[in-house]
Design a protein around this motif. Structure first.
Motif, PDB file in Angstrom:
ATOM      1  N   GLN A   1       0.826  -1.197   0.000  1.00 24.47           N
ATOM      2  CA  GLN A   1       0.000   0.000   0.000  1.00 24.47           C
ATOM      3  C   GLN A   1       0.868   1.257   0.000  1.00 24.47           C
ATOM      4  O   GLN A   1       1.854   1.333   0.717  1.00 24.47           O
ATOM      5  CB  GLN A   1      -0.907   0.007   1.229  1.00 24.47           C
ATOM      6  CG  GLN A   1      -1.751  -1.231   1.379  1.00 24.47           C
ATOM      7  CD  GLN A   1      -2.605  -1.538   0.166  1.00 24.47           C
ATOM      8  OE1 GLN A   1      -3.150  -0.660  -0.460  1.00 24.47           O
ATOM      9  NE2 GLN A   1      -2.697  -2.810  -0.175  1.00 24.47           N
ATOM     10  N   VAL A   2       0.471   2.242  -0.795  1.00 20.36           N
ATOM     11  CA  VAL A   2       1.108   3.544  -0.809  1.00 20.36           C
ATOM     12  C   VAL A   2       0.068   4.542  -0.326  1.00 20.36           C
ATOM     13  O   VAL A   2      -1.029   4.614  -0.870  1.00 20.36           O
ATOM     14  CB  VAL A   2       1.602   3.931  -2.224  1.00 20.36           C
ATOM     15  CG1 VAL A   2       2.191   5.333  -2.215  1.00 20.36           C
ATOM     16  CG2 VAL A   2       2.618   2.927  -2.727  1.00 20.36           C
ATOM     17  N   TYR A   3       0.394   5.301   0.715  1.00 19.51           N
ATOM     18  CA  TYR A   3      -0.492   6.308   1.268  1.00 19.51           C
ATOM     19  C   TYR A   3       0.015   7.671   0.819  1.00 19.51           C
ATOM     20  O   TYR A   3       1.217   7.920   0.834  1.00 19.51           O
ATOM     21  CB  TYR A   3      -0.509   6.230   2.795  1.00 19.51           C
ATOM     22  CG  TYR A   3      -0.957   4.879   3.296  1.00 19.51           C
ATOM     23  CD1 TYR A   3      -2.293   4.645   3.587  1.00 19.51           C
ATOM     24  CD2 TYR A   3      -0.047   3.831   3.452  1.00 19.51           C
ATOM     25  CE1 TYR A   3      -2.716   3.400   4.040  1.00 19.51           C
ATOM     26  CE2 TYR A   3      -0.465   2.593   3.895  1.00 19.51           C
ATOM     27  CZ  TYR A   3      -1.787   2.378   4.192  1.00 19.51           C
ATOM     28  OH  TYR A   3      -2.201   1.159   4.620  1.00 19.51           O
ATOM     29  N   LYS A   4      -0.890   8.565   0.446  1.00 18.00           N
ATOM     30  CA  LYS A   4      -0.500   9.850  -0.124  1.00 18.00           C
ATOM     31  C   LYS A   4      -1.234  10.992   0.568  1.00 18.00           C
ATOM     32  O   LYS A   4      -2.449  10.935   0.754  1.00 18.00           O
ATOM     33  CB  LYS A   4      -0.828   9.846  -1.620  1.00 18.00           C
ATOM     34  CG  LYS A   4      -0.484  11.105  -2.336  1.00 18.00           C
ATOM     35  CD  LYS A   4      -0.905  11.016  -3.801  1.00 18.00           C
ATOM     36  CE  LYS A   4      -0.952  12.386  -4.402  1.00 18.00           C
ATOM     37  NZ  LYS A   4      -1.567  12.412  -5.709  1.00 18.00           N
ATOM     38  N   THR A   5      -0.474  12.043   0.945  1.00 15.85           N
ATOM     39  CA  THR A   5      -1.088  13.236   1.519  1.00 15.85           C
ATOM     40  C   THR A   5      -1.704  14.070   0.401  1.00 15.85           C
ATOM     41  O   THR A   5      -1.437  13.847  -0.774  1.00 15.85           O
ATOM     42  CB  THR A   5      -0.065  14.120   2.274  1.00 15.85           C
ATOM     43  OG1 THR A   5       0.872  14.651   1.324  1.00 15.85           O
ATOM     44  CG2 THR A   5       0.643  13.357   3.362  1.00 15.85           C
ATOM     45  N   ARG A   6      -2.450  15.059   0.773  1.00 17.59           N
ATOM     46  CA  ARG A   6      -2.953  16.016  -0.212  1.00 17.59           C
ATOM     47  C   ARG A   6      -1.806  16.934  -0.628  1.00 17.59           C
ATOM     48  O   ARG A   6      -0.796  17.038   0.067  1.00 17.59           O
ATOM     49  CB  ARG A   6      -4.110  16.821   0.371  1.00 17.59           C
ATOM     50  CG  ARG A   6      -3.721  17.640   1.573  1.00 17.59           C
ATOM     51  CD  ARG A   6      -4.910  18.354   2.212  1.00 17.59           C
ATOM     52  NE  ARG A   6      -4.557  18.833   3.530  1.00 17.59           N
ATOM     53  CZ  ARG A   6      -3.767  19.866   3.765  1.00 17.59           C
ATOM     54  NH1 ARG A   6      -3.251  20.541   2.773  1.00 17.59           N
ATOM     55  NH2 ARG A   6      -3.468  20.230   4.990  1.00 17.59           N
ATOM     56  N   VAL A   7      -1.948  17.605  -1.744  1.00 16.93           N
ATOM     57  CA  VAL A   7      -0.952  18.564  -2.217  1.00 16.93           C
ATOM     58  C   VAL A   7      -1.179  19.874  -1.479  1.00 16.93           C
ATOM     59  O   VAL A   7      -2.300  20.362  -1.393  1.00 16.93           O
ATOM     60  CB  VAL A   7      -1.077  18.783  -3.746  1.00 16.93           C
ATOM     61  CG1 VAL A   7      -0.136  19.881  -4.217  1.00 16.93           C
ATOM     62  CG2 VAL A   7      -0.809  17.486  -4.491  1.00 16.93           C
ATOM     63  N   ASP A   8      -0.096  20.442  -0.902  1.00 16.54           N
ATOM     64  CA  ASP A   8      -0.189  21.743  -0.237  1.00 16.54           C
ATOM     65  C   ASP A   8       0.175  22.819  -1.256  1.00 16.54           C
ATOM     66  O   ASP A   8       1.339  23.013  -1.590  1.00 16.54           O
ATOM     67  CB  ASP A   8       0.757  21.807   0.963  1.00 16.54           C
ATOM     68  CG  ASP A   8       0.632  23.113   1.735  1.00 16.54           C
ATOM     69  OD1 ASP A   8      -0.044  24.049   1.252  1.00 16.54           O
ATOM     70  OD2 ASP A   8       1.224  23.208   2.826  1.00 16.54           O
ATOM     71  N   ASP A   9      -0.837  23.529  -1.742  1.00 15.92           N
ATOM     72  CA  ASP A   9      -0.631  24.570  -2.751  1.00 15.92           C
ATOM     73  C   ASP A   9      -0.184  25.898  -2.152  1.00 15.92           C
ATOM     74  O   ASP A   9       0.273  26.775  -2.876  1.00 15.92           O
ATOM     75  CB  ASP A   9      -1.918  24.799  -3.546  1.00 15.92           C
ATOM     76  CG  ASP A   9      -2.225  23.642  -4.472  1.00 15.92           C
ATOM     77  OD1 ASP A   9      -1.287  23.128  -5.108  1.00 15.92           O
ATOM     78  OD2 ASP A   9      -3.410  23.246  -4.553  1.00 15.92           O
ATOM     79  N   GLU A  10      -0.328  26.072  -0.847  1.00 17.42           N
ATOM     80  CA  GLU A  10      -0.067  27.371  -0.225  1.00 17.42           C
ATOM     81  C   GLU A  10       1.211  27.447   0.591  1.00 17.42           C
ATOM     82  O   GLU A  10       1.784  28.504   0.761  1.00 17.42           O
ATOM     83  CB  GLU A  10      -1.250  27.752   0.683  1.00 17.42           C
ATOM     84  CG  GLU A  10      -2.594  27.769  -0.028  1.00 17.42           C
ATOM     85  CD  GLU A  10      -2.651  28.799  -1.147  1.00 17.42           C
ATOM     86  OE1 GLU A  10      -2.087  29.886  -0.987  1.00 17.42           O
ATOM     87  OE2 GLU A  10      -3.254  28.497  -2.188  1.00 17.42           O
ATOM     88  N   GLY A  11       1.691  26.324   1.127  1.00 20.18           N
ATOM     89  CA  GLY A  11       2.802  26.345   2.082  1.00 20.18           C
ATOM     90  C   GLY A  11       4.169  26.602   1.495  1.00 20.18           C
ATOM     91  O   GLY A  11       5.075  27.011   2.203  1.00 20.18           O
ATOM     92  N   GLY A  12       4.355  26.324   0.210  1.00 17.65           N
ATOM     93  CA  GLY A  12       5.653  26.549  -0.421  1.00 17.65           C
ATOM     94  C   GLY A  12       6.741  25.697   0.204  1.00 17.65           C
ATOM     95  O   GLY A  12       6.609  24.484   0.308  1.00 17.65           O
ATOM     96  N   ILE A  13       7.826  26.334   0.663  1.00 20.13           N
ATOM     97  CA  ILE A  13       8.962  25.598   1.217  1.00 20.13           C
ATOM     98  C   ILE A  13       8.736  25.139   2.656  1.00 20.13           C
ATOM     99  O   ILE A  13       9.543  24.409   3.212  1.00 20.13           O
ATOM    100  CB  ILE A  13      10.272  26.410   1.118  1.00 20.13           C
ATOM    101  CG1 ILE A  13      10.173  27.712   1.904  1.00 20.13           C
ATOM    102  CG2 ILE A  13      10.639  26.676  -0.331  1.00 20.13           C
ATOM    103  CD1 ILE A  13      11.499  28.450   2.036  1.00 20.13           C
ATOM    104  N   ASN A  14       7.630  25.566   3.267  1.00 18.10           N
ATOM    105  CA  ASN A  14       7.275  25.146   4.626  1.00 18.10           C
ATOM    106  C   ASN A  14       5.825  24.644   4.657  1.00 18.10           C
ATOM    107  O   ASN A  14       4.957  25.247   5.270  1.00 18.10           O
ATOM    108  CB  ASN A  14       7.458  26.303   5.611  1.00 18.10           C
ATOM    109  CG  ASN A  14       8.891  26.748   5.703  1.00 18.10           C
ATOM    110  OD1 ASN A  14       9.786  25.948   5.932  1.00 18.10           O
ATOM    111  ND2 ASN A  14       9.129  28.032   5.492  1.00 18.10           N
ATOM    112  N   PRO A  15       5.553  23.518   3.996  1.00 18.61           N
ATOM    113  CA  PRO A  15       4.164  23.035   3.891  1.00 18.61           C
ATOM    114  C   PRO A  15       3.653  22.413   5.188  1.00 18.61           C
ATOM    115  O   PRO A  15       4.429  21.978   6.032  1.00 18.61           O
ATOM    116  CB  PRO A  15       4.256  21.969   2.802  1.00 18.61           C
ATOM    117  CG  PRO A  15       5.659  21.456   2.912  1.00 18.61           C
ATOM    118  CD  PRO A  15       6.492  22.640   3.301  1.00 18.61           C
ATOM    119  N   THR A  16       2.338  22.396   5.321  1.00 17.25           N
ATOM    120  CA  THR A  16       1.681  21.703   6.430  1.00 17.25           C
ATOM    121  C   THR A  16       0.574  20.833   5.853  1.00 17.25           C
ATOM    122  O   THR A  16      -0.063  21.191   4.860  1.00 17.25           O
ATOM    123  CB  THR A  16       1.067  22.686   7.457  1.00 17.25           C
ATOM    124  OG1 THR A  16       0.152  23.538   6.787  1.00 17.25           O
ATOM    125  CG2 THR A  16       2.140  23.524   8.116  1.00 17.25           C
TER     126      THR A  16
END
Length: 190
Positions: free
Chosen positions: A46-61
């Motif tokens: 199984q591969v689990y994937k987070t959502r894409v952070d479009d706003e955080g840039g170099i410091n995503p959350t």
């Protein structure tokens, strides 16, 4: 086991064409290279994937939580680990890897009590294994060790759920541990 991918800091964009990064993380318990050299067997991981952070840039959350179906055998094997890979989503070229790390099972075991949360941070590595300035932060909570079903899961064919434990390991050197009770030593071939 519940893993929460909290955040990352200090990421560096490796592209000269696109200045914005849109990071996301994948997690698996099988080595990423296993997907590339798999036979045509029916074994899956199984591969689990987070959502894409479009706003955080170099410091995503993210704060995305995943339930891993682990058993006691995974946690008792000192070579077991969770493979974390950090990517950026590109519009034209697709995804590009920004870094990776391994979360060893021995960082997870030893909790004071079932249900307690352990916060862990790992330095990311570049594709060639060199250290980067990026750091990823996760929270791990051990629950019951019965299998669970989770969303955001992708099935991928693999070599096997049991794979060779010999190979190059990049991380913080630790003292060699004595074999666990009932564990036999592994001899590398080749």
């Amino acid at each position: 086991m519940e893993i929460t991918v909290i955040s990352a800091q200090g990421l560096k964009n490796s592209s000269h064409f696109c200045h914005k990064i849109r990071p996301f993380i994948t997690l698996t318990t099988s080595p990423p290279a296993a997907a590339l050299c798999r036979p045509s067997g029916d074994q899956k991981f199984q591969v689990y994937k987070t959502r894409v952070d479009d706003e955080g840039g170099i410091n995503p959350t993210w704060g995305d939580k995943f339930l891993f179906p682990l058993d006691a055998g995974f946690l008792s094997n000192r070579y077991s680990c969770i493979y974390l890979q950090l990517y950026t989503k590109r519009l034209i070229i697709g995804r590009a890897q920004l870094g990776w790390c391994q979360i060893p099972a021995y960082d997870i075991v030893g909790f004071p009590a079932t249900g307690s949360v352990r916060y862990l941070s790992y330095r990311l590595r570049a594709r060639d294994g060199t250290r980067t300035n990026g750091v990823v932060n996760v929270a791990v909570k051990l629950e019951n060790l019965a299998p669970v079903i989770s969303q955001n899961m992708v099935s991928v064919n693999s070599m096997s759920t049991t794979y060779e434990t010999c190979g190059t390991v990049i991380g913080t050197p630790v003292a060699q541990l004595p074999p666990l009770a009932g564990e036999c030593s592994v001899a590398c071939q080749g």
